[in-house]
Structures are given as structure tokens and as C-alpha cells.
Enzyme design. Structure first.
Site, PDB file in Angstrom:
ATOM      1  N   GLU A   1     -38.545  32.871 -23.445  1.00  0.00           N
ATOM      2  CA  GLU A   1     -38.572  32.309 -24.788  1.00  0.00           C
ATOM      3  C   GLU A   1     -37.755  33.163 -25.755  1.00  0.00           C
ATOM      4  O   GLU A   1     -37.513  34.364 -25.507  1.00  0.00           O
ATOM      5  CB  GLU A   1     -40.021  32.212 -25.277  1.00  0.00           C
ATOM      6  CG  GLU A   1     -40.208  31.621 -26.680  1.00  0.00           C
ATOM      7  CD  GLU A   1     -39.651  30.199 -26.828  1.00  0.00           C
ATOM      8  OE1 GLU A   1     -38.416  30.054 -26.768  1.00  0.00           O
ATOM      9  OE2 GLU A   1     -40.450  29.269 -27.033  1.00  0.00           O
TER      10      GLU A   1
ATOM     11  N   HIS B   1     -43.080  24.809 -20.180  1.00  0.00           N
ATOM     12  CA  HIS B   1     -44.264  25.220 -19.424  1.00  0.00           C
ATOM     13  C   HIS B   1     -45.511  24.439 -19.840  1.00  0.00           C
ATOM     14  O   HIS B   1     -45.553  23.813 -20.899  1.00  0.00           O
ATOM     15  CB  HIS B   1     -44.523  26.712 -19.617  1.00  0.00           C
ATOM     16  CG  HIS B   1     -44.782  27.054 -21.060  1.00  0.00           C
ATOM     17  ND1 HIS B   1     -46.001  26.879 -21.664  1.00  0.00           N
ATOM     18  CD2 HIS B   1     -43.947  27.515 -22.021  1.00  0.00           C
ATOM     19  CE1 HIS B   1     -45.921  27.230 -22.935  1.00  0.00           C
ATOM     20  NE2 HIS B   1     -44.682  27.621 -23.186  1.00  0.00           N
TER      21      HIS B   1
END
Length: 238
Positions: free
Chosen positions: A82, A8
Site C-alpha cells: 500500500e 485484499h
């Protein structure tokens, strides 16, 4: 199948080197917005047929410009989130306790996948949920799928699943915001890493990535040395 794993764009938590893994997560910085906007051009040479992202704000915001440019929807999947920091959530990645996060991830790369992150997941659990999304993309017939995910998760999955990489590579190679890891293969035949953030992985074909993805937008945007070491802050995790 061609698989593009994208970290990201930059968030405020990255700037402060914080272990920000819980939903919904930090917003993108101004630089992060520019990085996300640059992805369609950076991946212009790729025949992208599917775009996936984790549920966190930063991955969905990063994936949106690319999906819009290709006329695709962003397929949000929890499996791409994550590595859960658990008891370490929002600690500085470079702090004595915060360093446990990447030490645990590296131990998973080395094979100790039953080890549990303090208050979080085991390596087996992380790999299984990530595998499920990759399998979905493959089963759906995507010729080239982009998975917008997170630094530690990408480094772990690639180090373990790519046949030409290993734990020392995963432990030492950071991944800048919007860095791209390119792989080819399939869940049944295995995966080969072709490039890492624009750099050729030795023994593979030509580098594909050029442009903003995989490196800062300009010299003024570069970060200094990462105080968290491998994986901490903007260079490699969360």
C-alpha cells in the site's frame, strides 16, 4: 496480457477506517476470510497463470486460496504494498489529518507525483515500484496475472496507467474488499481498463466479473456510507 488487480479482503483496520499501511498489517476479519475463500470461484472464468501479492498479511492471506486452487505459488513482491501513510499511520481515514492521505493520492493522480506523503513516499516512487511488478509479470509471459494489492495503490496505478481512465475517475471510484479491476495491454503498449469491481468501464468490451469479487458477500455484510470520503476505509484504501 490480462491484468487483474484485486484489493485484499476485509481487515479489522478497515472496519475502523484506520490508515494501516505498515508491515505486517492487520489480520483478516471473519468476513475477510470468507471473501478470500470466494475468490477462486469468482475468478473461475479467468485463465490465471500467475498470482502476486504484497508482503502484508492481508494480501498474502487473500491470495492463498486462489493460488492453491490453481496450483500456483504466491509471488510476494514489495512493490505491491500500500501507499505508505508515513506520519499518518493508524490515523482514522476520516479525521482532518487522516484525510491528507487520500488528498495526496488524488494529487498524484492529477500529475503532482513529486509531492511526498507526510513522512512517506512520493507518487513517483509508488508508481515505479508498482510498475516493476507489472513488468515482471509481463516479462514472465503470464497470460493472465492476478496482483493482490491495496485500495489506494490500485486506484492510483490504474488512474495513471490506464489510457481510458483519469484522475476524476480514480478519485471518485472506491474499491470494496476483494474488488477486481480488469485491464488488458502491456507495459510497452499501455493499458486499457475493461471493468471496475464488476462494472463495465465505458467504451470497452463485456463485463467479465460476476459473483462475490467486487462486492459484499450479502446484504447483511454491506457497510454504510464511508465517513472518510473517497478512498477511506473499506470502500477504497488500505
Amino acid at each position: 496480457m490480462r491484468l487483474l488487480l484485486v484489493r485484499h479482503a476485509q481487515t479489522v483496520a478497515n472496519v475502523d477506517f484506520l490508515l494501516d499501511t505498515a508491515y505486517p498489517g492487520a489480520e483478516l476479519t471473519e468476513l475477510g476470510e470468507r471473501q478470500a475463500a470466494a475468490l477462486p470461484e469468482a475468478l473461475a472464468g479467468e485463465d490465471v497463470t500467475a498470482v502476486y501479492a504484497s508482503p502484508l498479511t492481508r494480501t498474502r492471506r487473500t491470495a492463498a486460496p486462489l493460488a492453491a486452487a490453481r496450483g500456483l505459488e504466491v509471488r510476494v513482491r514489495d512493490g505491491l504494498r500500500e501507499v505508505t501513510a508515513g506520519d499518518l499511520e493508524m490515523l482514522p481515514g476520516g479525521s482532518p489529518r487522516g484525510q491528507t492521505f487520500m488528498r495526496t493520492v488524488v494529487a498524484w493522480m492529477e500529475g503532482a507525483t513529486r509531492l511526498r506523503m507526510p513522512g512517506g513516499e512520493t507518487g513517483e516512487e509508488v508508481l515505479a515500484r508498482y510498475d516493476a511488478v507489472v513488468a515482471e509479470a509481463a516479462d514472465g509471459g503470464a497470460g493472465t496475472a492476478v496482483l493482490v494489492s491495496h485500495g489506494a495503490a490500485v486506484r492510483l496505478w490504474t488512474a495513471v496507467r490506464a489510457g481510458n481512465l483519469d484522475a476524476p475517475f480514480g478519485a471518485s471510484q472506491g474499491l470494496e474488499n476483494t474488488g477486481v479491476v480488469v485491464l488488458e495491454g502491456s507495459p510497452s503498449d499501455g493499458w486499457t481498463a475493461l471493468s471496475w469491481a464488476g462494472a463495465l468501464v465505458e467504451g470497452t468490451g463485456p463485463v467479465v466479473e460476476e459473483g462475490p469479487a467486487g462486492r459484499p458477500l450479502g446484504e447483511a455484510d454491506r457497510h454504510g456510507p464511508d465517513p472518510a470520503g473517497p478512498g477511506g476505509g473499506p470502500g477504497g484504501a488500505v
